[in-house]
Design a protein around this motif. Structure first.
Motif, PDB file in Angstrom:
ATOM      1  N   GLY A 146       0.779  -1.245   0.000  1.00 44.86           N
ATOM      2  CA  GLY A 146       0.000   0.000   0.000  1.00 44.86           C
ATOM      3  C   GLY A 146       0.804   1.285   0.000  1.00 44.86           C
ATOM      4  N   THR A 147       2.141   1.213  -0.072  1.00 47.80           N
ATOM      5  CA  THR A 147       2.934   2.455   0.001  1.00 47.80           C
ATOM      6  C   THR A 147       2.515   3.445  -1.076  1.00 47.80           C
ATOM      7  OG1 THR A 147       4.805   1.075   0.529  1.00 47.80           O
ATOM      8  CG2 THR A 147       5.284   3.363   0.087  1.00 47.80           C
ATOM      9  N   LEU A 148       2.447   2.941  -2.312  1.00 45.52           N
ATOM     10  CA  LEU A 148       2.154   3.847  -3.402  1.00 45.52           C
ATOM     11  C   LEU A 148       0.734   4.396  -3.279  1.00 45.52           C
ATOM     12  CD1 LEU A 148       3.437   5.051  -5.852  1.00 45.52           C
ATOM     13  CD2 LEU A 148       2.721   3.068  -7.178  1.00 45.52           C
ATOM     14  N   ALA A 149      -0.204   3.531  -2.904  1.00 46.53           N
ATOM     15  CA  ALA A 149      -1.595   3.983  -2.718  1.00 46.53           C
ATOM     16  C   ALA A 149      -1.648   5.078  -1.653  1.00 46.53           C
ATOM     17  CB  ALA A 149      -2.481   2.798  -2.316  1.00 46.53           C
ATOM     18  N   ASP A 150      -0.862   4.914  -0.570  1.00 44.41           N
ATOM     19  CA  ASP A 150      -0.830   5.927   0.497  1.00 44.41           C
ATOM     20  C   ASP A 150      -0.349   7.277  -0.039  1.00 44.41           C
ATOM     21  OD1 ASP A 150      -1.671   4.050   2.264  1.00 44.41           O
ATOM     22  OD2 ASP A 150       0.296   3.714   3.194  1.00 44.41           O
ATOM     23  N   LEU A 151       0.719   7.220  -0.848  1.00 40.44           N
ATOM     24  CA  LEU A 151       1.264   8.476  -1.386  1.00 40.44           C
ATOM     25  C   LEU A 151       0.231   9.165  -2.275  1.00 40.44           C
ATOM     26  CD1 LEU A 151       4.924   7.596  -2.473  1.00 40.44           C
ATOM     27  CD2 LEU A 151       4.118   8.484  -0.293  1.00 40.44           C
ATOM     28  N   LEU A 152      -0.406   8.373  -3.133  1.00 42.80           N
ATOM     29  CA  LEU A 152      -1.361   8.960  -4.070  1.00 42.80           C
ATOM     30  C   LEU A 152      -2.578   9.520  -3.339  1.00 42.80           C
ATOM     31  CD1 LEU A 152      -1.112   6.463  -7.064  1.00 42.80           C
ATOM     32  CD2 LEU A 152       0.201   8.531  -6.601  1.00 42.80           C
ATOM     33  N   THR A 153      -2.947   8.860  -2.243  1.00 41.40           N
ATOM     34  CA  THR A 153      -4.076   9.357  -1.438  1.00 41.40           C
ATOM     35  C   THR A 153      -3.742  10.723  -0.838  1.00 41.40           C
ATOM     36  OG1 THR A 153      -4.697   7.103  -0.958  1.00 41.40           O
ATOM     37  CG2 THR A 153      -5.616   8.774   0.496  1.00 41.40           C
ATOM     38  N   GLU A 154      -2.481  10.897  -0.403  1.00 36.99           N
ATOM     39  CA  GLU A 154      -2.064  12.198   0.149  1.00 36.99           C
ATOM     40  C   GLU A 154      -2.273  13.307  -0.884  1.00 36.99           C
ATOM     41  OE1 GLU A 154      -1.457  12.660   3.143  1.00 36.99           O
ATOM     42  OE2 GLU A 154      -0.585  10.844   4.014  1.00 36.99           O
ATOM     43  N   LEU A 155      -2.000  12.983  -2.148  1.00 35.92           N
ATOM     44  CA  LEU A 155      -2.189  13.990  -3.208  1.00 35.92           C
ATOM     45  C   LEU A 155      -3.682  14.216  -3.456  1.00 35.92           C
ATOM     46  CD1 LEU A 155       0.464  12.766  -5.829  1.00 35.92           C
ATOM     47  CD2 LEU A 155       0.747  14.477  -4.042  1.00 35.92           C
ATOM     48  N   ALA A 156      -4.415  13.095  -3.587  1.00 31.98           N
ATOM     49  CA  ALA A 156      -5.837  13.195  -3.958  1.00 31.98           C
ATOM     50  C   ALA A 156      -6.632  13.980  -2.911  1.00 31.98           C
ATOM     51  CB  ALA A 156      -6.417  11.800  -4.136  1.00 31.98           C
ATOM     52  N   THR A 157      -6.360  13.731  -1.619  1.00 29.66           N
ATOM     53  CA  THR A 157      -7.163  14.398  -0.586  1.00 29.66           C
ATOM     54  C   THR A 157      -6.879  15.903  -0.543  1.00 29.66           C
ATOM     55  OG1 THR A 157      -5.495  13.836   1.050  1.00 29.66           O
ATOM     56  CG2 THR A 157      -7.420  12.391   0.929  1.00 29.66           C
ATOM     57  N   ARG A 158      -5.761  16.323  -1.089  1.00 31.46           N
ATOM     58  CA  ARG A 158      -5.465  17.772  -1.118  1.00 31.46           C
ATOM     59  C   ARG A 158      -5.761  18.376  -2.493  1.00 31.46           C
ATOM     60  NH1 ARG A 158      -2.196  15.115   2.225  1.00 31.46           N
ATOM     61  NH2 ARG A 158      -1.868  16.001   4.296  1.00 31.46           N
ATOM     62  N   GLY A 159      -6.454  17.637  -3.347  1.00 32.24           N
ATOM     63  CA  GLY A 159      -6.828  18.157  -4.672  1.00 32.24           C
ATOM     64  C   GLY A 159      -5.633  18.414  -5.558  1.00 32.24           C
ATOM     65  N   VAL A 160      -4.563  17.620  -5.393  1.00 35.45           N
ATOM     66  CA  VAL A 160      -3.367  17.815  -6.218  1.00 35.45           C
ATOM     67  C   VAL A 160      -3.411  16.803  -7.366  1.00 35.45           C
ATOM     68  CG1 VAL A 160      -0.844  17.720  -6.281  1.00 35.45           C
ATOM     69  CG2 VAL A 160      -2.010  18.689  -4.284  1.00 35.45           C
ATOM     70  N   ALA A 210       3.549  15.772   3.438  1.00 36.30           N
ATOM     71  CA  ALA A 210       2.991  14.451   3.768  1.00 36.30           C
ATOM     72  C   ALA A 210       3.788  13.343   3.087  1.00 36.30           C
ATOM     73  CB  ALA A 210       1.522  14.394   3.354  1.00 36.30           C
ATOM     74  N   LEU A 211       4.210  13.568   1.844  1.00 34.22           N
ATOM     75  CA  LEU A 211       5.020  12.560   1.140  1.00 34.22           C
ATOM     76  C   LEU A 211       6.334  12.354   1.879  1.00 34.22           C
ATOM     77  CD1 LEU A 211       4.594  13.345  -2.684  1.00 34.22           C
ATOM     78  CD2 LEU A 211       3.165  11.971  -1.200  1.00 34.22           C
ATOM     79  N   ARG A 212       6.879  13.439   2.383  1.00 33.05           N
ATOM     80  CA  ARG A 212       8.153  13.325   3.107  1.00 33.05           C
ATOM     81  C   ARG A 212       7.962  12.486   4.380  1.00 33.05           C
ATOM     82  NH1 ARG A 212      13.503  15.711   4.112  1.00 33.05           N
ATOM     83  NH2 ARG A 212      13.757  15.595   6.346  1.00 33.05           N
ATOM     84  N   ARG A 213       6.849  12.691   5.069  1.00 33.27           N
ATOM     85  CA  ARG A 213       6.596  11.907   6.288  1.00 33.27           C
ATOM     86  C   ARG A 213       6.460  10.436   5.974  1.00 33.27           C
ATOM     87  NH1 ARG A 213       1.862  12.646   7.861  1.00 33.27           N
ATOM     88  NH2 ARG A 213       1.098  14.539   6.855  1.00 33.27           N
ATOM     89  N   ARG A 214       5.937  10.124   4.799  1.00 29.21           N
ATOM     90  CA  ARG A 214       5.585   8.741   4.476  1.00 29.21           C
ATOM     91  C   ARG A 214       6.643   7.998   3.666  1.00 29.21           C
ATOM     92  NH1 ARG A 214       0.626   6.639   4.863  1.00 29.21           N
ATOM     93  NH2 ARG A 214      -1.142   7.952   5.416  1.00 29.21           N
ATOM     94  N   SER A 215       7.764   8.638   3.299  1.00 27.55           N
ATOM     95  CA  SER A 215       8.717   7.946   2.427  1.00 27.55           C
ATOM     96  C   SER A 215      10.136   8.063   2.971  1.00 27.55           C
ATOM     97  CB  SER A 215       8.627   8.515   1.012  1.00 27.55           C
ATOM     98  OG  SER A 215       8.736   9.904   1.067  1.00 27.55           O
ATOM     99  N   GLN A 216      11.035   7.283   2.370  1.00 28.27           N
ATOM    100  CA  GLN A 216      12.439   7.320   2.815  1.00 28.27           C
ATOM    101  C   GLN A 216      13.080   8.650   2.473  1.00 28.27           C
ATOM    102  OE1 GLN A 216      14.641   4.203   0.916  1.00 28.27           O
ATOM    103  NE2 GLN A 216      13.368   2.597   1.784  1.00 28.27           N
ATOM    104  N   GLU A 217      12.794   9.119   1.252  1.00 23.12           N
ATOM    105  CA  GLU A 217      13.432  10.348   0.794  1.00 23.12           C
ATOM    106  C   GLU A 217      12.551  11.030  -0.252  1.00 23.12           C
ATOM    107  OE1 GLU A 217      17.035   9.786  -1.431  1.00 23.12           O
ATOM    108  OE2 GLU A 217      17.457  11.943  -1.450  1.00 23.12           O
TER     109      GLU A 217
END
Ligand SMILES: O=C(O)C(=O)C[C@]1(C(=O)O)C=C[C@@H](O)C=C1
Length: 333
Positions: free
Chosen positions: A226-240, A278-285
């Motif tokens: 689910g890592t990638l789904a999590d990242l994409l959700t961070e974008l979608a919920t902020r209308g990005v 949010a992406l920074r919080r959720r990923s290695q780099e």
């Protein structure tokens, strides 16, 4: 005098893009006023000089080391996709960021040694991205020719001049720069093919938001469900709006990837800044590759850009943050 490097030698599509981008990014420079004043004794009078580099990687090293002002590199073609050499060089280089992009129509010229006929051509040199865009034409018009890869389309013209190839698939600009015969012009399997190019330099002052911007990132993630789904959700919920996602191997082991993301919007916008955090919080780099005005393909009206909902406007973010702050202050009173 500052150096602007581009994928050379002279006569590439990238040189053509560099001329457009440099005039736009450095409008008051001597180069911007007179692109022809770039060689010979005129060199000392100009602020910027356009210089060909053998590879995008070599050019980026020069920029990272402070020996060049900027590099212009091809990023993506509408037929063949991303230019892997540019993506890999971006990760290998010390951080540099894009400040502008342009999109050029791509039609090729086929050049041959003087006097050589199409029937005599046995080897055709060109860049792999160019070869992919004229594959059908080559199969039809030069079926017996073997395709040889070069570092750019203009490098292919140099191979013909040196007698190491019979013909070259090049940018139209190369037909003006090299003393070769034009076997065919306006060659393209896909009529409206375009390539995008970016001007990149050391991180510094970002271009102002225009309302039609792009933010570019590289994200390295953990290998878990689910890592990638999590990242994409961070974008979608902020209308990005995500306009491109591309994975490249990290080169450390099989199955390990980093993702190149292009987003609509500018880091100066709250929703984009919030999503990037949010992406920074959720990923290695997360590596920031710039926020800059987005180049729209010709004929694309600004209205065609997807607008985010009002709930993620800067005003909505500010209002919500002020409300939370007032609650916190009240609870401390
Ligand atoms: O070789 C050139 O002329 C380039 O500028 C490189 C490049 C590319 O990398 O895609 C640029 C545009 C064309 O799509 C073909 C080649």
């Amino acid at each position: 005098m500052r150096r602007i490097l581009y994928l050379g030698p002279e006569g590439t599509f990238t040189e053509q893009a560099a001329r457009t981008l440099v005039s736009r990014v450095y409008p008051d420079s001597t180069f911007g006023a007179d692109p022809t004043a770039l060689s010979g004794q005129a060199r000392s009078d100009v602020d910027l000089i356009l210089e060909p580099a053998v590879t995008v990687r070599a050019a980026m090293v020069e920029v990272s080391a402070g020996r060049a002002e900027a590099v212009v590199a091809p990023v993506e073609n509408s037929v063949e996709g991303s230019v892997p050499a540019t993506l890999d060089a971006l990760v290998a280089a010390d951080p540099i960021v894009a400040v502008a992009e342009t999109v050029l129509p791509v039609r090729f010229s086929v050049l041959a040694a003087p006097g050589m006929t199409a029937e005599q051509v046995r080897t055709v040199a060109t860049h792999p991205h160019a070869a992919a865009q004229v594959r059908e034409w080559l199969a039809r018009e030069l079926p017996d020719a073997v395709v040889v890869s070069t570092t750019s389309t203009a490098a292919a013209a140099v191979e013909v001049l040196a007698g190491r190839a019979d013909a070259a698939v090049t940018a139209p600009l190369a037909a003006e720069r090299y003393a070769l015969d034009v076997l065919a012009a306006d060659v393209a399997d896909v009529r409206d093919a375009v390539t995008s190019f970016r001007l990149l330099r050391l991180p510094g002052r970002m271009p102002e938001p225009t309302g039609v911007d792009r933010t570019s990132l590289v994200v390295t993630v953990d290998d878990r469900i689910g890592t990638l789904a999590d990242l994409l959700t961070e974008l979608a919920t902020r209308g990005v709006n995500l306009t491109r996602i591309e994975s490249r191997p990290t080169r450390s082991r099989l199955g390990s990837y980093r993702f190149f993301l292009d987003l609509d919007g500018h880091l100066a916008e709250r929703r984009v800044a919030d999503a990037v955090a949010a992406l920074r919080r959720r990923s290695q780099e997360v590596r920031f590759l710039g926020s800059f005005p987005r180049a729209l393909p010709s004929g694309c009206a600004v209205a065609a850009v997807i607008s985010p909902p009002e709930s993620v406007s800067d005003a909505a973010f500010a209002d919500a943050a002020a409300w939370v702050q007032s609650l916190q202050e009240r609870s401390r009173a």
